[in-house]
Design an enzyme around this catalytic site. Structure first.
Site, PDB file in Angstrom:
ATOM      1  N   HIS A   1       0.746  -1.316  -0.137  1.00 31.19           N
ATOM      2  CA  HIS A   1      -0.038   0.134   0.032  1.00 31.19           C
ATOM      3  C   HIS A   1       0.857   1.221  -0.081  1.00 31.19           C
ATOM      4  O   HIS A   1       0.941   1.926  -0.780  1.00 31.19           O
ATOM      5  CB  HIS A   1      -1.087  -0.027   1.195  1.00 31.19           C
TER       6      HIS A   1
ATOM      7  N   ASP B   1      -4.940  -8.559  -2.993  1.00 31.59           N
ATOM      8  CA  ASP B   1      -5.304  -8.262  -1.730  1.00 31.59           C
ATOM      9  C   ASP B   1      -6.647  -9.030  -0.938  1.00 31.59           C
ATOM     10  O   ASP B   1      -6.760 -10.134  -0.791  1.00 31.59           O
ATOM     11  CB  ASP B   1      -5.353  -6.792  -1.270  1.00 31.59           C
TER      12      ASP B   1
HETATM   13  C1  NGQ Z   1      -5.507  -7.758   6.618  1.00 34.49           C
HETATM   14  N1  NGQ Z   1      -5.905  -5.838   5.002  1.00 34.49           N
HETATM   15  O1  NGQ Z   1      -4.357  -8.005   7.130  1.00 34.49           O
HETATM   16  O2  NGQ Z   1      -6.002  -8.503   6.130  1.00 34.49           O
HETATM   17  C2  NGQ Z   1      -5.655  -6.034   6.390  1.00 34.49           C
HETATM   18  C3  NGQ Z   1      -6.694  -5.576   7.326  1.00 34.49           C
HETATM   19  C4  NGQ Z   1      -5.223  -4.612   9.441  1.00 34.49           C
HETATM   20  C5  NGQ Z   1      -5.681  -4.779   4.287  1.00 34.49           C
HETATM   21  N2  NGQ Z   1      -4.870  -4.045   5.024  1.00 34.49           N
HETATM   22  C6  NGQ Z   1      -6.095  -5.810   8.660  1.00 34.49           C
HETATM   23  N3  NGQ Z   1      -6.054  -4.475   3.216  1.00 34.49           N
HETATM   24  O3  NGQ Z   1      -4.428  -3.796   8.395  1.00 34.49           O
HETATM   25  O4  NGQ Z   1      -5.077  -4.333  10.282  1.00 34.49           O
HETATM   26 ZN    ZN Z   2      -3.146  -7.009   2.990  1.00 31.06          ZN
END
Ligand code: NGQ
Ligand code: ZN
Length: 463
Positions: free
Chosen positions: A274, A325
């Site tokens: 990101h 993702d």
């Molecule tokens: C994840 N997903 O680990 O699946 C993360 C969300 C977080 C994204 N960042 C959870 N798109 O970052 O705490």
């Molecule tokens: Zn992720």
């Protein structure tokens, strides 16, 4: 499984070439890439232009079964964080069998959509109560089997997750499946290394984020990883949301990317996933480090993250690649389109991510995303060149959106104008054809198992 293919048009790292003979060895690596060849007797002829397969540099496989389930208003103002709350509830229930069914179908979909390799950012480690499985590698093994069955190349990135916020805040109860001590993580890596090697997968490490990994643990884990494999890929979520930036500033006085560059040996092994919110100074320093920016256009749009300044990053010579993702979208061409469109909308210009050397946007972006994706995957995936894996896609020259166009415009039409109907014909991984006429041999079986697993998960839903 050595083999050969003749392509009237092929996209090489240097650009489009005519009459290209591809030969690969029994390891599935390209031995020869010869433009200007005569079509040899007995060598198959590709039905359309041949382009390199795209490595998908960021995947949370289980989230494929969750896609589409949060597109309604819950809170007065929904956000990344309200989405995460729902995602955690879903993640809490998944069994190893369900994970394998979901991942197998996802990897089939990826292959059919032009991804030939995937980096799996894997953080569901324990059972639903947060207890380690009798075999601690149970869920990682489910992912390895899924990739093996689908025939997609894999970089497995077990995730280190220890805290719920900066400064080592205790994890939340709904994060219990993710939590591991640092030694425990290094033991898991040692355990997985031979299994990965056996199927040609690369093993790396993913400190989940600076929110989830305190500085001491980060240092110890990186040292342990380097002892195991000095070149292993390292992926981290960083600066995706402004809340994370604010919290990091409150904790350390620095923004996340600035903190990381100051406190960790960030180099070309790293993928900054990101990296949405950076200052111009952070862009410059991060680009200089050699780290790959891991951009996930459909998820970043879906979650309301913000827009990565890719025009700036490219001017700085930064490497980048694409990930799907959360898998709201599983389509390599669509991610390319969305990334270019985000830049057009922000800058009110067109053809932003073309370059002087490569004016065709889809071509320039494909080459950049393959090069960056290969680096992030830590595998020999850098396109149609000797020594690289024979991972490629044959465009369906007969598709209505493509028929009769010159090769570069076929790729443009595939990316920008195919209405997402698959304009892919064959998809090859390591010299083996994994999808033919856009379809994987496991398509029906894997789809059925996926739907059954999802139905089961939803029927057990507590809400
Ligand atoms: C994840 N997903 O680990 O699946 C993360 C969300 C977080 C994204 N960042 C959870 N798109 O970052 O705490
Ligand atoms: Zn992720």
């Amino acid at each position: 499984m050595s083999g050969a293919l003749f392509a009237a048009d092929a996209l090489l790292p240097s650009g489009w070439a005519r009459d290209v003979l591809l030969r690969w060895n029994d390891q599935g690596r390209l031995a020869e890439v010869l433009p200007g060849s005569a079509a040899p007797q007995g060598v198959a002829r590709a039905v359309g232009p041949v382009v390199p397969g795209l490595p998908n540099l960021h995947s949370h496989a289980f989230q494929r079964a969750f896609a589409g389930l949060t597109e309604y208003r819950g809170a007065a103002q929904d956000s990344f964080w309200s989405w995460r709350q729902l995602m955690y509830r879903f993640a809490a229930r998944i069994t190893p069998e369900q994970l394998e069914a979901i991942a197998t179908w996802l990897y089939v979909e990826m292959l059919e959509a032009g991804y030939t390799a995937v980096c799996e950012f894997h953080y569901l480690h324990h059972d639903s109560d947060g207890r380690p499985y009798a075999d601690d590698a149970t869920l990682a093994q489910a992912l390895l089997r899924a990739a093996q069955r689908a025939g997609i190349g894999l970089t497995l990135l077990p995730v280190l997750y220890q805290s719920s916020g900066f400064g080592g805040q205790a994890p939340r109860a709904d994060q219990a499946r993710f939590i591991r001590g640092t030694d425990d993580m290094l033991a898991l890596l040692a355990r997985l290394a031979p299994d990965c090697r056996a199927q040609g997968a690369r093993l790396g490490l993913a400190p989940h984020s600076l929110r989830a990994v305190p500085p001491d643990s980060l240092g110890e884990a990186l040292a342990g990883l380097a002892a195991l494999d000095a070149g292993a890929p390292i992926h981290i979520h960083i600066a995706e949301q402004t809340q994370e930036v604010d919290d990091c500033l409150a904790w350390s006085g620095q923004r996340p990317v600035a903190w990381l560059l100051d406190h960790a040996p960030v180099d070309a092994r790293w993928c900054l996933v990101h990296a949405t919110h950076m200052t111009p100074e952070e862009y410059a320093q991060a680009a200089r480090s050699g780290a790959v920016a891991g951009i996930c256009p459909s998820t970043e749009a879906n979650l309301g993250d913000g827009i990565f300044d890719m025009a700036r990053w490219q001017q700085l010579g930064g490497a980048w690649g694409l990930g799907s993702d959360s898998h709201a979208c599983v389509n390599a061409a669509e991610e390319i389109m969305l990334l270019e469109y985000s830049q057009r909308l922000a800058l009110r210009q067109r053809n932003v991510l073309a370059s002087a050397a490569q004016p065709q946007v889809a071509t320039a972006m494909t080459l950049a995303a393959v090069a960056g994706g290969a680096r992030a995957a830590g595998r020999e995936l850098a396109g149609l060149a000797p020594g690289q894996q024979a991972d490629f896609v044959v465009l369906a020259a007969g598709h209505l959106a493509l028929a009769g166009l010159p090769a570069p415009e076929m790729l443009s039409a595939h990316v920008f104008a195919s209405s997402r109907g698959s304009a892919l014909d064959g998809v090859w991984v390591g010299g083996r054809e994994r999808a033919r006429a856009g379809r994987h041999a496991l398509h029906d079986d894997a789809a059925r198992a996926f739907v059954a697993a999802r139905a089961r998960l939803l029927s057990e839903s507590p809400n």
